[in-house]
Structure formats: C-alpha cells, structure tokens
Design a protein around this motif. Sequence first.
Motif, short mmCIF file in Angstrom:
data_model
loop_
_atom_site.label_atom_id
_atom_site.label_comp_id
_atom_site.label_asym_id
_atom_site.label_seq_id
_atom_site.Cartn_x
_atom_site.Cartn_y
_atom_site.Cartn_z
N ALA A 1 0.85 -1.19 0.00
CA ALA A 1 0.00 0.00 0.00
C ALA A 1 0.88 1.24 0.00
O ALA A 1 2.05 1.19 0.41
N ARG A 2 0.32 2.32 -0.48
CA ARG A 2 1.05 3.59 -0.43
C ARG A 2 1.14 4.07 1.02
O ARG A 2 0.22 3.87 1.81
N ARG A 3 2.25 4.72 1.35
CA ARG A 3 2.45 5.23 2.69
C ARG A 3 2.17 6.73 2.72
O ARG A 3 2.39 7.43 1.74
N ALA A 4 1.68 7.21 3.86
CA ALA A 4 1.38 8.62 4.01
C ALA A 4 2.63 9.46 3.75
O ALA A 4 3.71 9.16 4.28
N GLY A 5 2.49 10.48 2.94
CA GLY A 5 3.60 11.38 2.64
C GLY A 5 4.57 10.87 1.61
O GLY A 5 5.55 11.55 1.28
N GLU A 6 4.34 9.67 1.09
CA GLU A 6 5.24 9.06 0.11
C GLU A 6 4.81 9.44 -1.30
O GLU A 6 3.62 9.38 -1.63
N THR A 7 5.74 9.84 -2.12
CA THR A 7 5.41 10.20 -3.50
C THR A 7 5.04 8.95 -4.29
O THR A 7 5.38 7.82 -3.90
N GLY A 8 4.34 9.17 -5.39
CA GLY A 8 3.98 8.05 -6.25
C GLY A 8 5.20 7.30 -6.75
O GLY A 8 5.21 6.07 -6.81
N ARG A 9 6.23 8.05 -7.11
CA ARG A 9 7.46 7.45 -7.60
C ARG A 9 8.11 6.58 -6.54
O ARG A 9 8.54 5.45 -6.80
N ALA A 10 8.16 7.10 -5.31
CA ALA A 10 8.77 6.34 -4.21
C ALA A 10 7.96 5.09 -3.89
O ALA A 10 8.52 4.03 -3.61
N SER A 11 6.63 5.21 -3.95
CA SER A 11 5.77 4.05 -3.69
C SER A 11 6.00 2.96 -4.73
O SER A 11 6.11 1.77 -4.39
N MET A 12 6.09 3.36 -5.99
CA MET A 12 6.31 2.40 -7.06
C MET A 12 7.65 1.70 -6.89
O MET A 12 7.75 0.47 -7.01
N ASP A 13 8.70 2.47 -6.61
CA ASP A 13 10.03 1.89 -6.45
C ASP A 13 10.07 0.92 -5.27
O ASP A 13 10.66 -0.17 -5.36
N ARG A 14 9.45 1.31 -4.16
CA ARG A 14 9.45 0.46 -2.97
C ARG A 14 8.66 -0.82 -3.22
O ARG A 14 9.11 -1.92 -2.88
N ALA A 15 7.50 -0.68 -3.85
CA ALA A 15 6.67 -1.85 -4.11
C ALA A 15 7.37 -2.82 -5.05
O ALA A 15 7.36 -4.04 -4.84
N ALA A 16 7.99 -2.28 -6.11
CA ALA A 16 8.70 -3.13 -7.05
C ALA A 16 9.84 -3.87 -6.37
O ALA A 16 10.06 -5.07 -6.61
N GLN A 17 10.57 -3.18 -5.50
CA GLN A 17 11.68 -3.82 -4.79
C GLN A 17 11.17 -4.89 -3.83
O GLN A 17 11.77 -5.98 -3.72
N ASP A 18 10.07 -4.62 -3.15
CA ASP A 18 9.52 -5.62 -2.22
C ASP A 18 9.06 -6.86 -2.96
O ASP A 18 9.27 -7.99 -2.50
N ILE A 19 8.41 -6.67 -4.11
CA ILE A 19 7.95 -7.81 -4.90
C ILE A 19 9.13 -8.59 -5.46
O ILE A 19 9.15 -9.82 -5.42
N ARG A 20 10.12 -7.87 -5.96
CA ARG A 20 11.31 -8.53 -6.50
C ARG A 20 12.00 -9.36 -5.44
O ARG A 20 12.37 -10.52 -5.66
N ALA A 21 12.16 -8.78 -4.24
CA ALA A 21 12.84 -9.49 -3.16
C ALA A 21 12.04 -10.73 -2.74
O ALA A 21 12.61 -11.79 -2.48
N ALA A 22 10.71 -10.59 -2.67
CA ALA A 22 9.87 -11.73 -2.28
C ALA A 22 9.95 -12.85 -3.32
O ALA A 22 10.07 -14.03 -2.97
N LEU A 23 9.90 -12.48 -4.61
CA LEU A 23 9.96 -13.49 -5.66
C LEU A 23 11.34 -14.14 -5.72
O LEU A 23 11.44 -15.37 -5.78
N ALA A 24 12.40 -13.33 -5.68
CA ALA A 24 13.75 -13.88 -5.73
C ALA A 24 14.01 -14.80 -4.54
O ALA A 24 14.60 -15.89 -4.68
N GLY A 25 13.58 -14.38 -3.35
CA GLY A 25 13.77 -15.21 -2.16
C GLY A 25 13.00 -16.51 -2.24
O GLY A 25 13.50 -17.58 -1.86
N HIS A 26 11.78 -16.42 -2.77
CA HIS A 26 10.96 -17.64 -2.87
C HIS A 26 11.54 -18.61 -3.90
O HIS A 26 11.51 -19.83 -3.69
N VAL A 27 12.07 -18.07 -4.99
CA VAL A 27 12.71 -18.94 -5.99
C VAL A 27 13.88 -19.69 -5.36
O VAL A 27 14.03 -20.90 -5.54
#
Length: 236
Positions: A182-208
């Motif tokens: 989810a987006r965090r209060a005070g976080e820009t759209g760009r920062a939210s996208m970058d954080r979400a992409a990194q979290d998903i990448r880390a979860a997928l890479a770790g699960h693999v």
Amino acid sequence: MTDAGTGLPSGLTMAWSRPVGWILDHLVYRTTVTGRTNVPTGGPVIFAGNHISFLDGPVMFGAAPRPMHILVKQEMFKGLLGRVLTASGQLPVDRRGDRAALQRCKDVLDAGRCVGILPEGTRGSGAASDINGGVAWLALNSGAPVVPVAILGTRQGDEHLDFVPRPGRRFHVSFGAALTLARRAGETGRASMDRAAQDIRAALAGHVQDTIQLSGQPLPSAGDQDLTAVAGDAGR
C-alpha cells in the motif's frame, strides 16, 4: 469471449481451459505443486512468477488453485494460437509498455478475479534479479495481494530459450506467502512504485531460492534474452 456489460473475459473461458492446464501439468509433464494454501481463497490475487521458458505461463495456469487471466505478449494473438488464447481468457499486452493492458488487469482484479504476470519480462535465468514496474502498479492501485510463484524445470542447463521439453519432464511450481502493498502517508507516487517493485522482486527472488533448496531443482543458465517484456514500465 467477454461477459456482457463488463468487457471482461467471460468466466466461461475457464470451464475448458483449466482442465487443459491440469492435463499439461500432470499428464504431459510431471509437475509437483506446493504452497497452494498460501493462495487466498477469495478476492483478487496477482500471481507473479519467475520466467525461464515460454511454458511458464501455461504451467502456472494449470498449477494454481484458482483460475487466472495471464498477460501474454500481443504478438502471440495471431492465427489459431491467438484464438485459443482469447478463448481461454488470456490478456494481450504490448511488450513496449501498455497502460491499457494494465488498466484492463486492474478491472479484472476489481471484479475479484486473479491475474497472472511474469514480471521479469524476458525469459532468462529466472532468478528475479530485476522486474518491471507493471506488477507494482497493479498491486498499489488494486490493493490485491501478490503471490510469488517459483517455476522450475521448464528449461534446464544451457537449453535454448525456445526449447520445448519432452513429455514426462518433472517441473516444480511453488506458491509463496502473499504480499500486500500500500502507499504510505507522505510518500510520493514514484517512491511508492520503487518500494513496491523492490519488495515484490525481493519476495519473488527469495521464494525462488527457497524452492530451489527444497526441491533440488536448479535454475538454467541465463542464455540469450528474448524480448517478451510484460507491460514494460507502464503506469510509472
């Protein structure tokens, strides 16, 4: 085939395509499936799988405990194959970046259905060292949980990216713990996208990597990349 009034793929598309997916996984090939209990039993879900072979989408489709609509590059929607993909409820996407395809995926998720995406975009080693922003956009804008999916065995060693495994090969598909972003209060759209992409990448890479350790089935070598980008950086 679409549902009248919604423009979404008809739910009837799954009546025949899911059994075909099961046949591919369990009669044509020998697929071990783990982690099905990690998949939410109701509501929208984004399945995010690693990408090593053109079989990854169909194998994930057949192994999942819930039906899904998978993003497939639009070049595949031609001739007989195109008619089959359309009839089975799959979604075309322009690999150069496709906001319209992402919006359609969001509409599917808003209707409580599931979407499948291979966020690495190109067939390669499948280690999820990088992903595109489409899956992050979908997660943030739909609120749907993301389930990382490890797919192993569809390509091995130095097999070519277009290699077709012989019937009877053993595959392994594992569904990981769902991740909600989810987006965090005070976080820009760009920062939210970058954080979400990194979290998903880390979860997928770790699960693999966890699935490799548990199954004993390794990833292939990277090989040459095939430009099959899924949604590019659309929506950023």
